[in-house]
Design an enzyme around this catalytic site. Structure first.
Site, PDB file in Angstrom:
ATOM      1  N   ASN A 195       0.794  -1.294   0.011  1.00 47.21           N
ATOM      2  CA  ASN A 195      -0.028  -0.056  -0.033  1.00 47.21           C
ATOM      3  C   ASN A 195       0.796   1.324   0.123  1.00 47.21           C
ATOM      4  O   ASN A 195       0.516   2.261  -0.659  1.00 47.21           O
ATOM      5  CB  ASN A 195      -0.899   0.176   1.076  1.00 47.21           C
ATOM      6  CG  ASN A 195      -0.346  -0.056   2.411  1.00 47.21           C
ATOM      7  OD1 ASN A 195       0.659  -0.569   2.678  1.00 47.21           O
ATOM      8  ND2 ASN A 195      -0.948   0.698   3.455  1.00 47.21           N
TER       9      ASN A 195
ATOM     10  N   GLY B 222       1.783  -6.111   7.205  1.00 43.88           N
ATOM     11  CA  GLY B 222       1.095  -6.785   6.140  1.00 43.88           C
ATOM     12  C   GLY B 222      -0.340  -7.180   6.949  1.00 43.88           C
ATOM     13  O   GLY B 222      -0.613  -6.585   8.078  1.00 43.88           O
TER      14      GLY B 222
ATOM     15  N   THR C 153      -1.427 -13.103   7.514  1.00 41.79           N
ATOM     16  CA  THR C 153      -0.158 -13.531   7.220  1.00 41.79           C
ATOM     17  C   THR C 153       0.876 -13.166   8.544  1.00 41.79           C
ATOM     18  O   THR C 153       1.599 -14.096   8.797  1.00 41.79           O
ATOM     19  CB  THR C 153       0.497 -12.426   6.363  1.00 41.79           C
ATOM     20  OG1 THR C 153      -0.495 -12.386   5.304  1.00 41.79           O
ATOM     21  CG2 THR C 153       1.829 -13.072   5.700  1.00 41.79           C
TER      22      THR C 153
ATOM     23  N   GLU D   5       3.445  -5.619  12.178  1.00 44.05           N
ATOM     24  CA  GLU D   5       2.504  -4.316  12.004  1.00 44.05           C
ATOM     25  C   GLU D   5       1.297  -4.884  11.137  1.00 44.05           C
ATOM     26  O   GLU D   5       1.553  -5.045  10.066  1.00 44.05           O
ATOM     27  CB  GLU D   5       3.197  -3.046  11.419  1.00 44.05           C
ATOM     28  CG  GLU D   5       4.207  -2.585  12.377  1.00 44.05           C
ATOM     29  CD  GLU D   5       3.642  -2.016  13.479  1.00 44.05           C
ATOM     30  OE1 GLU D   5       2.863  -1.334  13.577  1.00 44.05           O
ATOM     31  OE2 GLU D   5       4.632  -1.776  14.214  1.00 44.05           O
TER      32      GLU D   5
ATOM     33  N   CYS E 156      -3.211   1.648   6.354  1.00 39.89           N
ATOM     34  CA  CYS E 156      -3.592   0.927   7.541  1.00 39.89           C
ATOM     35  C   CYS E 156      -4.380   1.869   8.570  1.00 39.89           C
ATOM     36  O   CYS E 156      -4.939   1.424   9.380  1.00 39.89           O
ATOM     37  CB  CYS E 156      -2.363   0.270   8.078  1.00 39.89           C
ATOM     38  SG  CYS E 156      -1.145   1.375   8.134  1.00 39.89           S
TER      39      CYS E 156
ATOM     40  N   GLU F 232       7.169   0.283  16.136  1.00 44.84           N
ATOM     41  CA  GLU F 232       8.039   0.851  15.202  1.00 44.84           C
ATOM     42  C   GLU F 232       8.344   2.304  15.555  1.00 44.84           C
ATOM     43  O   GLU F 232       7.536   2.657  16.403  1.00 44.84           O
ATOM     44  CB  GLU F 232       7.926   0.762  13.897  1.00 44.84           C
ATOM     45  CG  GLU F 232       7.660  -0.689  13.254  1.00 44.84           C
ATOM     46  CD  GLU F 232       7.723  -1.104  11.787  1.00 44.84           C
ATOM     47  OE1 GLU F 232       6.598  -0.375  11.363  1.00 44.84           O
ATOM     48  OE2 GLU F 232       8.213  -1.778  11.180  1.00 44.84           O
TER      49      GLU F 232
HETATM   50  P1  NDP Z   1       0.135  -9.637   2.911  1.00 49.81           P
HETATM   51  O1  NDP Z   1      -0.101 -10.023   4.327  1.00 49.81           O
HETATM   52  O2  NDP Z   1      -0.671 -10.076   2.110  1.00 49.81           O
HETATM   53  O3  NDP Z   1       1.612  -9.292   2.263  1.00 49.81           O
HETATM   54  C1  NDP Z   1       2.324  -8.462   3.213  1.00 49.81           C
HETATM   55  C2  NDP Z   1       3.843  -8.932   2.875  1.00 49.81           C
HETATM   56  O4  NDP Z   1       4.162 -10.249   3.332  1.00 49.81           O
HETATM   57  C3  NDP Z   1       4.098  -9.163   1.416  1.00 49.81           C
HETATM   58  O5  NDP Z   1       5.429  -8.697   1.113  1.00 49.81           O
HETATM   59  C4  NDP Z   1       3.842 -10.587   1.148  1.00 49.81           C
HETATM   60  O6  NDP Z   1       4.229 -10.901  -0.107  1.00 49.81           O
HETATM   61  C5  NDP Z   1       4.587 -11.131   2.196  1.00 49.81           C
HETATM   62  N1  NDP Z   1       3.914 -12.403   2.355  1.00 49.81           N
HETATM   63  C6  NDP Z   1       2.687 -13.085   2.063  1.00 49.81           C
HETATM   64  N2  NDP Z   1       2.680 -14.397   2.548  1.00 49.81           N
HETATM   65  C7  NDP Z   1       4.080 -14.631   3.266  1.00 49.81           C
HETATM   66  C8  NDP Z   1       4.359 -15.848   4.083  1.00 49.81           C
HETATM   67  N3  NDP Z   1       3.917 -16.911   3.961  1.00 49.81           N
HETATM   68  N4  NDP Z   1       5.651 -15.651   4.717  1.00 49.81           N
HETATM   69  C9  NDP Z   1       6.187 -14.435   4.511  1.00 49.81           C
HETATM   70  N5  NDP Z   1       5.679 -13.386   3.802  1.00 49.81           N
HETATM   71  C10 NDP Z   1       4.587 -13.427   3.156  1.00 49.81           C
HETATM   72  O7  NDP Z   1      -0.335  -8.045   3.154  1.00 49.81           O
HETATM   73  P2  NDP Z   1      -0.760  -7.001   1.825  1.00 49.81           P
HETATM   74  O8  NDP Z   1       0.386  -6.654   1.058  1.00 49.81           O
HETATM   75  O9  NDP Z   1      -2.006  -7.564   1.398  1.00 49.81           O
HETATM   76  O10 NDP Z   1      -1.067  -5.627   2.793  1.00 49.81           O
HETATM   77  C11 NDP Z   1      -2.467  -4.963   3.096  1.00 49.81           C
HETATM   78  C12 NDP Z   1      -2.422  -5.394   4.674  1.00 49.81           C
HETATM   79  O11 NDP Z   1      -1.011  -4.640   5.172  1.00 49.81           O
HETATM   80  C13 NDP Z   1      -3.462  -4.904   5.330  1.00 49.81           C
HETATM   81  O12 NDP Z   1      -4.046  -5.737   6.313  1.00 49.81           O
HETATM   82  C14 NDP Z   1      -3.121  -3.556   6.112  1.00 49.81           C
HETATM   83  O13 NDP Z   1      -3.956  -3.012   6.971  1.00 49.81           O
HETATM   84  C15 NDP Z   1      -1.753  -3.940   6.556  1.00 49.81           C
HETATM   85  N6  NDP Z   1      -0.912  -2.783   6.754  1.00 49.81           N
HETATM   86  C16 NDP Z   1      -0.650  -2.618   8.099  1.00 49.81           C
HETATM   87  C17 NDP Z   1       0.277  -1.577   8.398  1.00 49.81           C
HETATM   88  C18 NDP Z   1       0.528  -1.151   9.821  1.00 49.81           C
HETATM   89  O14 NDP Z   1       1.580  -0.541  10.048  1.00 49.81           O
HETATM   90  N7  NDP Z   1       0.136  -1.932  10.762  1.00 49.81           N
HETATM   91  C19 NDP Z   1       0.819  -0.691   7.359  1.00 49.81           C
HETATM   92  C20 NDP Z   1       0.379  -0.897   6.144  1.00 49.81           C
HETATM   93  C21 NDP Z   1      -0.561  -2.171   5.702  1.00 49.81           C
HETATM   94  P3  NDP Z   1       3.583 -11.146  -1.726  1.00 49.81           P
HETATM   95  O15 NDP Z   1       2.849  -9.654  -1.913  1.00 49.81           O
HETATM   96  O16 NDP Z   1       4.535 -11.335  -2.543  1.00 49.81           O
HETATM   97  O17 NDP Z   1       2.481 -12.246  -1.355  1.00 49.81           O
END
Ligand code: NDP
Length: 481
Positions: free
Chosen positions: A150, A226, A230, A248, A282, A461
């Protein structure tokens, strides 16, 4: 077509398997570059480079580490337009937003930790005349940094900068959905002369590359941003290996508006906190609670102004709402709008996809959507949608607003709008969230702790908290006589 490369041991490298994944531009739904489909062999190479570099980087004077981080910050600033255009094309966000927020903030992250490390210190504890304790804060080792799509460069750098400043070396993975600015960062690191192996960037899929990083037996700490699902999966792998974890995760943030608020300020900020970056931040406030005497006025003005927000081409100056990041996420958001209707929600505006026509007719656009009439306990109001969709709900008392605000499993951010000082503090004290914004949104001081409670994450963080995470405190006790 451009083929992105991994960045391992200071070099740009093809994935060992020579396999690639399509990279789509969300604005037009077309493939415009190829991403390494890396696997555990590439992660192993990156780890080996990072482990070798750790020997010297961990004892490199902090002034030298600072020099490299500041150099990277300078280069990011020099390439502002190129990076902002790349982020916009890869993610679908308005170019203007990437140029004003994402890229300057990525530079700020490097600058902040490049200078912060110079002021990072440890404590000593004297035991009268018998002994003195002092604490060493030593870099932990090779860190795994995994970030979402994002705010691609912004969140990638938010992890990498403190890790490098603290003396860790890094194996990092951006989201495969938005890899472009991470790739450009590797070019910047080469230009900055960052020693080989200090930062390694491996592109590819989460379940392959991410999983290999997380489960690597010699990577002792993971910084992840993420989704909550995950994060749960990562914690299940990391916990039995006793890794340090910073998670996070998702949010379902309440925006609580009292009738005595500064109305104009609240309204313009609420438009941003609802729909900035297509609602894919987020910290966006997706559940808006409005005190009943103000409810009707707010609903009418909010809907009218939302209808005026221009949806479309992310490269245009006047676009407020760009494209949704991917077809999969676009479908997910639309399915939640359907769910909201099934749950009895009344769609006041938006509620459907948008076709800008012409070359962008295959892009992923959704109109900003406001829904009312839903129970606070329904799925639409409990689950993270992460798109340009908000619900509005009236409330009668402070207790009721608080009860609804705290009713989700999440606890990341929150907003309170009131001119009543004591109420503002009372609400801030009682809300279950890591961050409370009073009469504002997204005002960020990088020194403050950043993170969530409950299903929104573990750890903080920001500021010295991140430097603490990437270092291990070791107490040394010296007997005096
Ligand atoms: P994901 O959890 O799908 O992915 C996050 C990262 O983890 C990506 O690089 C993804 O790779 C990787 N990933 C996926 N599966 C695995 C695994 N099994 N092992 C290790 N790494 C893995 O999240 P999104 O990218 O869809 O992001 C959106 C989410 O992030 C929302 O829920 C949002 O709220 C949260 N978020 C939280 C923030 C915070 O500060 N709390 C800030 C910004 C977002 P790939 O993309 O290749 O699948």
């Amino acid at each position: 077509m451009q083929k992105l490369k991994n960045y391992i041991n200071g070099q740009l490298a093809e994935p060992i398997a020579k396999s690639y994944i399509d990279n789509y531009s969300p604005a037009n739904g077309k493939v415009y570059s190829l991403i390494p489909d890396s696997d555990e062999k590439d992660v192993e190479l990156a780890y080996a480079a990072a482990a070798a570099a750790f020997k010297s980087w961990s004892v490199t004077p902090k002034e030298t580490r600072s020099y490299y981080l500041l150099k990277i910050a300078d280069l990011i600033e020099q390439k502002l337009d190129v990076l902002a255009a790349a982020e916009s094309k890869d993610n679908g966000k308005p170019f203007k937003l990437a140029k004003r927020v994402d890229i300057p903030r990525a530079a700020a992250n490097f600058r902040f930790y490049g200078t912060g490390i110079l002021h990072f210190s440890a404590q000593s504890h004297a035991m009268e005349n018998s002994a003195i304790n002092y604490t060493l804060k030593q870099p932990v080792g090779v860190a795994a940094c995994i970030s979402p799509w994002n705010l691609p460069l912004y969140l990638f750098s938010w992890k990498i900068a403190p890790a490098l400043a603290a003396g860790c070396t890094v194996v990092a993975k951006p989201s495969e959905v938005t890899p472009m600015t991470a790739f450009l960062l590797s070019e910047i690191c080469i230009e900055a002369g960052l020693p080989p192996g200090v930062l390694n960037i491996v592109h590819g899929l989460g379940p392959k590359v991410g999983n290999a990083m997380v489960s690597h037996p010699n990577i002792p700490l993971i910084s992840f941003t993420g989704g909550t699902a995950t994060g749960k999966h990562i914690a299940s792998i990391a916990a039995p290996m006793f890794k340090k974890l910073s998670l996070e995760l998702g949010g379902k943030n309440p925006n609580i508006i009292f009738a005595d608020c500064n109305y104009e300020d609240m309204l313009s900020t609420t438009l941003n906190s609802s729909f900035s970056n297509q609602g894919q931040i987020c910290l966006c406030g997706s559940r808006i609670f409005v005190e009943r005497p103000l409810y009707e006025r707010f609903r009418n003005d909010f809907v009218a102004q939302t209808k005026r927000m221009k949806v479309g081409d992310p490269s245009k100056e006047d676009t407020r709402i760009g494209a949704i990041v991917s077809k999969g996420h676009f479908d997910k958001i639309l399915s939640y709008i359907d769910l909201a209707k099934q749950e009895g929600g009344n769609v006041l505006c938006g509620g459907k996809s948008f076709n800008p026509g012409g070359e962008l007719s295959e892009g992923y656009y959704i109109e900003p959507t406001i829904i009312e009439g839903l129970d606070f306990k329904c799925r639409t109001n409990q689950e993270e949608i992460f798109g340009p969709v908000v619900t509005i709900t009236p409330f009668d008392t402070e207790e009721e607003a608080l009860m609804m605000a705290n009713s989700t499993t999440y606890g990341l951010a929150s907003m309170v709008w009131t001119e009543n000082l004591t109420r503002a503090h009372r609400m801030a004290n009682a809300i279950h969230a890591g961050i409370v914004w009073i009469n504002c949104w997204l005002l960020r001081d990088l020194r403050t702790p950043f993170g969530g409670v409950k299903a929104s994450g573990v750890g903080r963080e920001g500021g010295f908290e991140a430097l603490d995470f990437f270092t291990e405190p070791k107490n040394v006790c010296v007997k005096l006589n």
